[in-house]
Enzyme design. Structure first.
Site, PDB file in Angstrom:
ATOM      1  N   LYS A 235       0.847  -1.204   0.000  1.00 45.87           N
ATOM      2  CA  LYS A 235       0.000   0.000   0.000  1.00 45.87           C
ATOM      3  C   LYS A 235       0.876   1.244   0.000  1.00 45.87           C
ATOM      4  CE  LYS A 235      -1.752  -1.637   3.710  1.00 45.87           C
ATOM      5  NZ  LYS A 235      -2.477  -1.899   4.942  1.00 45.87           N
ATOM      6  N   THR A 281      -8.213   9.053   8.877  1.00 47.18           N
ATOM      7  CA  THR A 281      -7.698   7.887   8.163  1.00 47.18           C
ATOM      8  C   THR A 281      -7.324   6.739   9.101  1.00 47.18           C
ATOM      9  OG1 THR A 281      -5.477   8.806   8.285  1.00 47.18           O
ATOM     10  CG2 THR A 281      -6.725   9.279   6.285  1.00 47.18           C
ATOM     11  N   GLY A 283      -7.324   3.511  10.895  1.00 45.29           N
ATOM     12  CA  GLY A 283      -8.018   2.230  10.681  1.00 45.29           C
ATOM     13  C   GLY A 283      -8.174   1.825   9.225  1.00 45.29           C
ATOM     14  N   THR A 284      -7.580   2.589   8.299  1.00 48.23           N
ATOM     15  CA  THR A 284      -7.755   2.234   6.876  1.00 48.23           C
ATOM     16  C   THR A 284      -7.132   0.871   6.558  1.00 48.23           C
ATOM     17  OG1 THR A 284      -5.937   3.771   6.505  1.00 48.23           O
ATOM     18  CG2 THR A 284      -8.044   4.425   5.631  1.00 48.23           C
ATOM     19  N   GLY A 285      -5.954   0.593   7.140  1.00 47.62           N
ATOM     20  CA  GLY A 285      -5.274  -0.676   6.845  1.00 47.62           C
ATOM     21  C   GLY A 285      -6.100  -1.861   7.323  1.00 47.62           C
ATOM     22  N   CYS A 286      -6.599  -1.767   8.571  1.00 47.65           N
ATOM     23  CA  CYS A 286      -7.408  -2.868   9.130  1.00 47.65           C
ATOM     24  C   CYS A 286      -8.664  -3.055   8.281  1.00 47.65           C
ATOM     25  CB  CYS A 286      -7.859  -2.548  10.556  1.00 47.65           C
ATOM     26  SG  CYS A 286      -6.529  -2.048  11.636  1.00 47.65           S
TER      27      CYS A 286
END
Ligand SMILES: Cc1ncc(COP(=O)(O)OP(=O)(O)O)c(N)n1
Ligand SMILES: Cc1nc(C(=O)O)sc1CCOP(=O)(O)O
Ligand SMILES: [Mg+2]
Length: 565
Positions: A235, A281, A283-286
């Site tokens: 990412k 933003t 928590g976007t990865g989870c």
């Protein structure tokens, strides 16, 4: 005796092509990682190791993701984000909590790691009783926990493993130190169907190589793939000097090898989206990894799952860009955007039925006005609810008109319903529909529109009214009270018929058919408490000035309530 079988095994349970032959042997200790893992999965299926209850046709299979991650007290990331993302994507989510963190929009104030044996116990509880389709991992704060997880997955194999290699929080707090890197590389990643590192995590997995360009990201994806996961998504949200957000997906299937078989295969994909300028933003990865897991659990192939997950995260970011939660500099997102748009709407109030204006395309054409102008005038005159009854308009024009009318109605707090066309109501996000006895059944409309939209049903008899109640309608329209030229071959039920329906109806009623200035009072004076108003077409719209006629009718209706008191 060690049994050997030569089996054609798909490269992934979710990646369709190509088929690669793999030698499977339970006794062969040399079979490496992912193949061994695949073997265990197949063997478990043969041995009926999954404790799936016997097939019962009356039960509905629910796609299920187990998330193994840390709790975020702020609710934006970790377990909480995973549950919300899965719920938003229609997937059941069970949880194994590896750590409890104290954090908010300012940062991480504390971390309490769950003892390894208790992580093992949670894993056993879930995996032995309610096998998930997909396991997704987030914060794995110790080598012991990584090893425990890998052991459990060998004992209870699942269809897919999604690894989000969480190491550092977005605020810079270390959530899993460098000591776990070896167990990631040696045990977890080789079992993974996809790993989704950000730039920092990808760099850490590769021993600290700098990643500054998209070319670097491609090399990193390839190098991480060599560690063992079937697919890699690097990412690039933190890539410096980039206006777009670019993620690189690599499935590791050698295009040269496939080309030699005559298959055209692209092993790298770039996902590009314009950067959404927002502080929210966290928590976007989870969320991305959980959504990939959710889509896989529903049966998607890997690339489609990643595409859908990217689109979902973008929609959530965009929806949440201005929300204000907490005083820190990195806020959470709001995953449940779909529910939100309904929840925020004012609930249906039966008093809205008082002066119900129903449009008619022929009348608008005759008087040379647009649908939008007709609606504006009716609202200015005091209409309390609007129905767009446009029998002759093309679908595209109907949708555009509905969207334009909705903007006006929202400003004035007046609900907008669509006659007959559930598709137009859904596409325009109108407040609901009005349907008749020969339209789509109300219970089907309810299933399509969800619990919050308004549904009205035309009823001429007590039986119709009873069914409308059972089907989940919000109100009924009853008529024709008087003869009408607006609707062909319409049966007139008269004031007596209206009273009979009202008395038997558990739902509020609006009277319709031939009602205007001269007879509205007679209708309202029937004196049945659930008769809430009149629905009118020609007395408002087959007139030169819609606003004046609406105003006059409103006065008449108000008078009738005074007399009734
Ligand atoms: C408020 C209200 N009541 C009744 C009707 C008639 O609906 P329906 O029977 O489906 O007939 P059409 O309007 O589709 O011709 C209504 N539209 N509104
Ligand atoms: C659309 C409609 N439905 C009816 C029913 O009896 O269910 S009567 C009707 C037409 C109402 O138009 P006007 O106000 O011009 O008479
Ligand atoms: Mg209809």
């Amino acid at each position: 005796m060690a049994h050997l079988c030569f089996q054609v095994l798909s490269t992934s349970f979710f990646t369709p092509k190509p088929q690669i032959p793999v030698l499977l042997s339970p006794g062969a200790a040399c079979i490496k990682s992912i193949h061994q893992y695949r073997y265990l999965y197949l063997k478990a299926m043969q041995d009926d190791k999954f404790s799936t209850p016997p097939c019962d046709e009356s039960k509905v299979r629910v796609p299920h993701v187990l998330t193994v991650a840390g709790s975020d007290s702020g609710g934006g990331a970790g377990i909480q984000a995973d549950i919300k993302a899965c719920a938003a994507r229609g997937v059941y989510c069970s949880t194994v909590i590896t750590a409890v963190t104290a954090q908010n929009t300012v940062g991480v104030q504390g971390v309490n790691i769950v003892p390894e044996d208790f992580v093992a116990e949670q894993l056993r509880s879930v995996l032995s009783d309610m096998p998930p389709n997909v396991v997704k991992t987030g914060m794995l704060p110790s080598t012991g926990i990584v090893k425990t997880l890998c052991q459990s997955l060998k004992e209870f194999p699942v269809q897919a493993l999604v690894v989000d290699p969480v190491m550092v929080s977005t605020s810079g707090h270390t959530l899993a130190g460098p000591s776990i890197l070896d167990s990631f590389r040696e045990e977890l990643l080789p079992m993974a169907d996809i790993v989704t590192p950000n730039l920092k995590e990808a760099s850490a997995l590769l021993g600290g190589v700098p990643l500054e360009t998209i070319a670097d990201m491609r090399s990193a994806a390839k190098a991480i793939h060599d560690i063992g996961p079937r697919n890699v998504l690097v990412k690039g949200g933190d890539l410096p000097a980039s206006l777009d957000a670019v993620d690189v997906f690599y499935d590791g299937i050698s295009s040269n090898f496939l080309r030699s078989l005559g298959i055209n295969w692209n092993d790298f994909y770039e996902f590009r989206s314009s950067r959404i300028m927002t502080p929210n933003t966290h928590g976007t990865g989870c969320t991305l990894a959980s959504t990939v897991a959710a889509e896989l659990a529903k049966g998607s192939q890997m690339l489609s799952a990643v595409k859908v997950a990217k689109r979902y995260v973008e929609a959530v970011l965009s929806y949440s860009k201005n929300i204000a939660i907490g005083g820190g500099c990195q806020g959470p997102m709001d995953h449940l955007l779909k529910l939100k748009s309904n929840v925020e709407r004012r609930p249906f109030d039966p008093c809205d039925l008082f002066l119900y204006a129903v449009t008619d395309s022929r009348m608008n054409k005759k008087w040379g006005r647009s649908i939008v102008d007709a609606v504006k005038a009716a609202i200015e005159g005091g209409a309390s609810i609007i129905q767009l009854r446009e029998k002759e308009v093309e679908t595209g024009d109907f949708l555009e008109a509905a969207k334009a009318c909705l903007k006006i109605c929202r400003v004035h707090g007046v609900p907008l319903l669509i006659n007959d066309r559930i598709d137009v109501a859904l596409a325009s996000d109108a407040d609901g529909v009005h349907i008749g006895q020969s339209d789509m059944p109300a219970h089907v409309a309810r299933a399509l529109l969800g619990p919050d939209k308004i549904i009205g049903v035309s009823c001429k008899t007590p039986e119709h009214a009873q069914q409308a109640w059972i089907d989940g309608a919000d109100y009924i329209g009853s008529g024709g009270v008087y003869p009408t030229n607006t609707k062909e071959n319409n049966k007139t039920i008269g004031l007596d018929g209206l009273k009979t329906v009202c008395v038997s109806s558990k739902l509020p009623v609006v009277a319709i058919g031939g009602i205007g200035m001269s007879n509205a009072q007679a209708v309202m004076r029937l004196g049945v408490p659930n008769l809430k108003g009149v629905a009118v077409v020609s007395a408002l719209f087959d007139r030169e000035c819609v606003m004046t006629e609406t105003r006059k009718l409103l006065e008449v209706l108000k008078e009738s309530t005074k007399i009734a008191k």
